[in-house]
Design an enzyme around this catalytic site. Structure first.
Site, short mmCIF file in Angstrom:
data_model
loop_
_atom_site.label_atom_id
_atom_site.label_comp_id
_atom_site.label_asym_id
_atom_site.label_seq_id
_atom_site.Cartn_x
_atom_site.Cartn_y
_atom_site.Cartn_z
N ASP A 17 0.83 -1.19 0.10
CA ASP A 17 0.02 0.07 -0.02
C ASP A 17 0.97 1.26 -0.13
O ASP A 17 0.64 2.13 -0.65
CB ASP A 17 -0.74 -0.02 1.09
CG ASP A 17 -2.03 0.65 0.79
OD1 ASP A 17 -2.16 1.72 0.32
OD2 ASP A 17 -3.31 0.40 1.29
N HIS A 20 1.94 3.42 -3.20
CA HIS A 20 1.07 4.39 -3.70
C HIS A 20 1.24 5.75 -3.67
O HIS A 20 1.30 6.73 -4.16
CB HIS A 20 -0.37 4.37 -3.27
CG HIS A 20 -1.31 3.10 -3.81
ND1 HIS A 20 -1.64 2.99 -5.23
CD2 HIS A 20 -1.68 2.12 -2.89
CE1 HIS A 20 -2.19 1.96 -5.16
NE2 HIS A 20 -2.23 1.39 -4.07
N SER A 170 -11.26 0.77 1.87
CA SER A 170 -10.30 1.58 0.86
C SER A 170 -11.00 2.80 0.49
O SER A 170 -10.09 3.83 0.15
CB SER A 170 -10.56 0.77 -0.52
OG SER A 170 -10.55 -0.73 -0.54
N HIS A 199 -8.46 -3.51 7.41
CA HIS A 199 -7.49 -2.94 6.50
C HIS A 199 -7.97 -1.15 6.63
O HIS A 199 -8.77 -1.23 5.91
CB HIS A 199 -7.15 -3.32 5.37
CG HIS A 199 -6.43 -2.55 4.30
ND1 HIS A 199 -5.11 -2.67 4.12
CD2 HIS A 199 -6.87 -1.48 3.48
CE1 HIS A 199 -4.56 -1.88 3.34
NE2 HIS A 199 -5.76 -1.05 3.10
N HIS A 201 -7.80 2.77 6.55
CA HIS A 201 -7.11 4.18 6.14
C HIS A 201 -7.08 5.39 7.15
O HIS A 201 -8.04 5.06 7.89
CB HIS A 201 -7.38 4.41 4.60
CG HIS A 201 -6.57 3.44 3.76
ND1 HIS A 201 -5.42 3.91 3.00
CD2 HIS A 201 -6.88 2.32 3.13
CE1 HIS A 201 -5.00 3.01 2.38
NE2 HIS A 201 -6.04 1.90 2.14
#
Length: 347
Positions: A17, A20, A170, A199, A201
Site C-alpha cells: 500500500d 501508492h 479502501s 485494513h 486508512h
C-alpha cells in the site's frame, strides 16, 4: 471486549500500500532496509507488490521502479522470521503471476475484489490453497454495501477456501460503529475457524481507532504501515497502532521502539508528498473515494487547472471504485466543460 490473551496478527503493508505514496518507486535497497527493520521488530507478515497488486505496473496504475518479483525476491532473501505476503486483484493479476510470486518467496496472498464481487476470487483462492499459501480474502470498498451483504460475500470467499477474510476500508468512509457492525455480521455467518482482518486508512484520522474497534469485535489480523505509508492519508500508522495496543496490554509481539525508529529514520525520509490528513486526503474520506486515486487526481487537477478537492467530491458522487482511475480525467474534462459553459453564460 478484546481478549487480552489473544495474539494480534500484525500485517505490515508499507511495501505494498505504501507504494501508492511514492508512485511505486521503492528501490530494492529501500525495500530491503524496511523489510529488515520490520522483521527485527516482530511483525508477522510483510506485504510486497506494486500498489495495485501483482501485475499492477501499467499505464493505468503507474509503472513500478522494479518488478513485483524483484521486490519479493529481495525481501524474501532478507527476512528471517516474518512471512512474505503479496496482493492479487483478479483481472489484473493471474494465477500464473501468483505462482511466480510463490516461487519468488511469497507465502501469504490476499485476493482482493470489490466488496460485491467475491465470486471472481474463486479461481485464485483455490489455486493459492493448492500451493499451500496462507490465503486471505480482501473485500475492498467495504463501506459500499451493508454489513449483512458484506458478510455474504465473506462467506463466499470462505467457501472457496479463504482462511481469513478482511473488511477493507479502501474508501475510508467507515466509522467505528460501521466497523463493529461488519465484524459482528462476519461473526454471525463465518466458521469460527475462519479468521477476520481489518485494513484501515487514515483519511478521517480513524485508522487506529477503527482497527482497535475491529479487535474488540473479534478481529484476528490488523494491517498497518510505518508512518501510515499508503494511499491517501495512509493506512493505520503501525508504530502508533502498536503503541496504542501495547498500552491496552494486548499481545502483539512487536518492539514499539524499533518500529518508531524505523518509521522516522527509514520511511518518513522517502515521502515525496507527506502522508497526512490534508485538504486533498480528507476529501477522499469525506467523499468515500478509493484512496489510491489521490496522486492521479492531483495530477489531473494540476493539468486542467481544477480543484483536486472538487474532482474527488464528484468522483464520490459518481461512486467510482478501484480500477476506474482512467475515469478521473473524464470527470476533470466534464468539470472543465461545465465551467467553460458557465463562464460563457455569465458573459
Amino acid at each position: 471486549m478484546t481478549d487480552s490473551n489473544k495474539k494480534i496478527y500484525v500485517s505490515d503493508v508499507t511495501l505494498r500500500d505504501g507504494m501508492h505514496a511514492i508512485r511505486h518507486q521503492y528501490s530494492l535497497q529501500s525495500a530491503v532496509a524496511i523489510a529488515q527493520a520490520l522483521d527485527e521488530a516482530g511483525v508477522d507478515s510483510i506485504e510486497v507488490a506494486h500498489g495495485d497488486g501483482l501485475a499492477g505496473s501499467s499505464f493505468n496504475y503507474g509503472f513500478g521502479a522494479h518488478t513485483d518479483l524483484e521486490w519479493i525476491e529481495a525481501v524474501a532473501a532478507t527476512v528471517k522470521r516474518a512471512q512474505v505476503a503479496t496482493l492479487l486483484l483478479p483481472g489484473i493479476g493471474t494465477v500464473h503471476d501468483l505462482r511466480a510470486a510463490y516461487d519468488a518467496g511469497a507465502r501469504v496472498v490476499r485476493i482482493a475484489t470489490h466488496c460485491t464481487e467475491a465470486d471472481i476470487s474463486k479461481q485464485h483462492i483455490e489455486y493459492a490453497r493448492s500451493l499451500g499459501m496462507d490465503t486471505v480474502g480482501f473485500l475492498m470498498m467495504s463501506h459500499m454495501t451493508s454489513p449483512e451483504a458484506l458478510a455474504k460475500q465473506a462467506k463466499l470467499m470462505e467457501s472457496y477456501g479463504a482462511q481469513c477474510v478482511y473488511v477493507v476500508d479502501s474508501g475510508v468512509a467507515l466509522n467505528m460503529r460501521d466497523v463493529a457492525e461488519r465484524f459482528d455480521a462476519f461473526k454471525a455467518v463465518l466458521d469460527p475457524a475462519t479468521q477476520t482482518g481489518m485494513h484501515a486508512h487514515h483519511n478521517l484520522s480513524l485508522g487506529v481507532a477503527n482497527s482497535i474497534v475491529a479487535l474488540e469485535h473479534g478481529c484476528d489480523r490488523v494491517d498497518a504501515s510505518l508512518t501510515g505509508m499508503g494511499a491517501g492519508a495512509g493506512n493505520a500508522p503501525l508504530e502508533v497502532f502498536i503503541a496504542a495496543v501495547d498500552r491496552m496490554k494486548l499481545k502483539h509481539g512487536c518492539d514499539v521502539k524499533q518500529l518508531i525508529d524505523a518509521a522516522e529514520d527509514i520511511v518518513r525520509p522517502l515521502q515525496e508528498r507527506p502522508v497526512r490528513v490534508d485538504r486533498e486526503t480528507l476529501a477522499l474520506g469525506y467523499a468515500g473515494v478509493y484512496s489510491s486515486f489521490l496522486r492521479h487526481t492531483e495530477a489531473a487537477a494540476a493539468k486542467y487547472g481544477l480543484s483536486a478537492f472538487d474532482i474527488m467530491v464528484e468522483l464520490g458522487k459518481r461512486r467510482m471504485v478501484g480500477g476506474q482511475e482512467d475515469m478521473i480525467v473524464d470527470v476533470a474534462l466534464d468539470m472543465l466543460k461545465a465551467r467553460e459553459l458557465a463562464n460563457q453564460e455569465a458573459a
